[in-house]
Design a protein around this motif. Structure first.
Motif, PDB file in Angstrom:
ATOM      1  N   LEU A 115       0.808  -1.075  -0.175  1.00 37.63           N
ATOM      2  CA  LEU A 115      -0.025  -0.146  -0.040  1.00 37.63           C
ATOM      3  C   LEU A 115       0.981   1.303   0.141  1.00 37.63           C
ATOM      4  O   LEU A 115       2.026   1.269   0.721  1.00 37.63           O
ATOM      5  N   LYS A 116       0.609   2.065  -1.006  1.00 38.85           N
ATOM      6  CA  LYS A 116       1.308   3.331  -1.048  1.00 38.85           C
ATOM      7  C   LYS A 116       0.292   4.532  -1.241  1.00 38.85           C
ATOM      8  O   LYS A 116      -0.799   4.514  -1.637  1.00 38.85           O
ATOM      9  N   VAL A 117       0.839   5.574  -0.293  1.00 41.80           N
ATOM     10  CA  VAL A 117      -0.225   6.977  -0.216  1.00 41.80           C
ATOM     11  C   VAL A 117      -0.596   7.436  -1.612  1.00 41.80           C
ATOM     12  O   VAL A 117       0.476   7.618  -2.181  1.00 41.80           O
ATOM     13  N   ASN A 118      -1.884   7.413  -1.882  1.00 46.29           N
ATOM     14  CA  ASN A 118      -2.007   7.898  -3.169  1.00 46.29           C
ATOM     15  C   ASN A 118      -2.457   9.446  -3.011  1.00 46.29           C
ATOM     16  O   ASN A 118      -2.000  10.334  -4.056  1.00 46.29           O
ATOM     17  N   SER A 119      -3.294   9.841  -2.133  1.00 39.26           N
ATOM     18  CA  SER A 119      -3.705  11.067  -1.791  1.00 39.26           C
ATOM     19  C   SER A 119      -4.210  11.481  -0.422  1.00 39.26           C
ATOM     20  O   SER A 119      -4.350  10.604   0.272  1.00 39.26           O
ATOM     21  N   ILE A 120      -3.907  12.382   0.019  1.00 39.59           N
ATOM     22  CA  ILE A 120      -4.246  13.146   1.420  1.00 39.59           C
ATOM     23  C   ILE A 120      -5.064  14.279   1.307  1.00 39.59           C
ATOM     24  O   ILE A 120      -4.782  15.152   0.524  1.00 39.59           O
ATOM     25  N   GLU A 121      -6.178  14.199   2.007  1.00 41.84           N
ATOM     26  CA  GLU A 121      -7.116  15.356   1.920  1.00 41.84           C
ATOM     27  C   GLU A 121      -7.638  15.992   3.431  1.00 41.84           C
ATOM     28  O   GLU A 121      -7.759  14.961   4.081  1.00 41.84           O
ATOM     29  N   MET A 122      -7.298  17.120   3.715  1.00 46.05           N
ATOM     30  CA  MET A 122      -7.348  17.616   5.150  1.00 46.05           C
ATOM     31  C   MET A 122      -8.439  18.631   5.188  1.00 46.05           C
ATOM     32  O   MET A 122      -8.452  19.655   4.365  1.00 46.05           O
ATOM     33  N   GLU A 123      -9.538  18.473   6.194  1.00 49.07           N
ATOM     34  CA  GLU A 123     -10.610  19.355   6.205  1.00 49.07           C
ATOM     35  C   GLU A 123     -10.410  20.094   7.656  1.00 49.07           C
ATOM     36  O   GLU A 123     -10.344  19.413   8.385  1.00 49.07           O
ATOM     37  N   LEU A 124     -10.631  21.475   7.705  1.00 48.90           N
ATOM     38  CA  LEU A 124     -10.781  22.075   9.011  1.00 48.90           C
ATOM     39  C   LEU A 124     -12.020  22.493   8.936  1.00 48.90           C
ATOM     40  O   LEU A 124     -12.558  23.447   8.039  1.00 48.90           O
ATOM     41  N   PHE A 125     -12.873  22.217  10.135  1.00 44.88           N
ATOM     42  CA  PHE A 125     -14.271  22.505  10.253  1.00 44.88           C
ATOM     43  C   PHE A 125     -15.142  22.316   8.937  1.00 44.88           C
ATOM     44  O   PHE A 125     -15.962  23.336   8.671  1.00 44.88           O
ATOM     45  N   GLY A 126     -14.840  21.257   7.820  1.00 39.98           N
ATOM     46  CA  GLY A 126     -15.596  20.994   7.001  1.00 39.98           C
ATOM     47  C   GLY A 126     -15.144  21.714   5.643  1.00 39.98           C
ATOM     48  O   GLY A 126     -15.683  21.672   4.689  1.00 39.98           O
ATOM     49  N   ILE A 127     -14.115  22.554   5.737  1.00 44.70           N
ATOM     50  CA  ILE A 127     -13.378  23.103   4.476  1.00 44.70           C
ATOM     51  C   ILE A 127     -12.182  22.476   4.243  1.00 44.70           C
ATOM     52  O   ILE A 127     -11.322  22.218   4.891  1.00 44.70           O
ATOM     53  N   VAL A 128     -12.045  21.894   3.137  1.00 42.00           N
ATOM     54  CA  VAL A 128     -10.850  21.564   2.535  1.00 42.00           C
ATOM     55  C   VAL A 128      -9.751  22.699   2.632  1.00 42.00           C
ATOM     56  O   VAL A 128      -9.832  23.571   1.846  1.00 42.00           O
ATOM     57  N   ILE A 129      -8.435  22.283   3.343  1.00 47.27           N
ATOM     58  CA  ILE A 129      -7.680  23.326   3.328  1.00 47.27           C
ATOM     59  C   ILE A 129      -6.298  22.700   2.698  1.00 47.27           C
ATOM     60  O   ILE A 129      -5.435  23.574   2.481  1.00 47.27           O
ATOM     61  N   HIS A 130      -6.266  21.521   2.326  1.00 48.56           N
ATOM     62  CA  HIS A 130      -5.098  20.933   2.019  1.00 48.56           C
ATOM     63  C   HIS A 130      -5.406  19.654   1.302  1.00 48.56           C
ATOM     64  O   HIS A 130      -6.110  18.634   1.827  1.00 48.56           O
ATOM     65  N   ALA A 131      -4.787  19.407   0.188  1.00 46.02           N
ATOM     66  CA  ALA A 131      -5.032  18.329  -0.680  1.00 46.02           C
ATOM     67  C   ALA A 131      -3.625  17.936  -1.418  1.00 46.02           C
ATOM     68  O   ALA A 131      -3.340  18.780  -2.074  1.00 46.02           O
TER      69      ALA A 131
END
Length: 134
Positions: A115-131
């Motif tokens: 398994l290799k990391v394909n994508s990471i998505e981060m949300e702060l209070f429901g708003i995507v701040i980092h992908a």
């Protein structure tokens, strides 16, 4: 006070009575001012404790958030989170929940069946701040 009172008693009874009343008034007003001052001091101390406690909580939350944020920038799993969801299909998706933020990590099997990391998505209070995508 006793010495002054005795001296006044020798000269005039009414003067001694007035001085004693003045001293009693002074004592009571002085004690009352001290009590009020102590109440104000306690209020300030309590406000200061609440302020410092809130500041400590905000700083700790910021440290946790920015640690997980920097790890997600470097394609690493977050630390200060709880695993919320685990979806398994061709793509392995894991959703982590932190305090006010969530991190979604998608992993995919590579040629060596790892398994290799394909994508990471981060949300702060429901708003995507980092992908991040690889």
């Amino acid at each position: 006070m006793d010495l002054i009172y005795r001296i006044c008693c020798l000269f005039n009874v009414s003067t001694a009575h007035r001085i004693r009343k003045a001293f009693e008034y002074f004592k009571s007003s002085h004690l009352e001012n001290n009590r009020n001052h102590m109440k104000i001091g306690k209020d300030k101390t309590m406000k200061k404790k609440i302020y410092i406690g809130t500041l400590v909580v905000v700083i700790l939350w910021g440290i946790m958030f920015f640690t997980d944020y920097s790890r997600s920038l470097n394609f690493q799993n977050p630390v200060f989170v709880v695993e919320k969801e685990h979806k398994s299909n061709n793509e392995n998706t894991v959703v982590y929940q932190g305090l006010g933020y969530s991190v979604q990590v998608r992993k995919q099997k590579d040629v060596d069946n790892r398994l290799k990391v394909n994508s990471i998505e981060m949300e702060l209070f429901g708003i995507v701040i980092h992908a991040t995508l690889t």
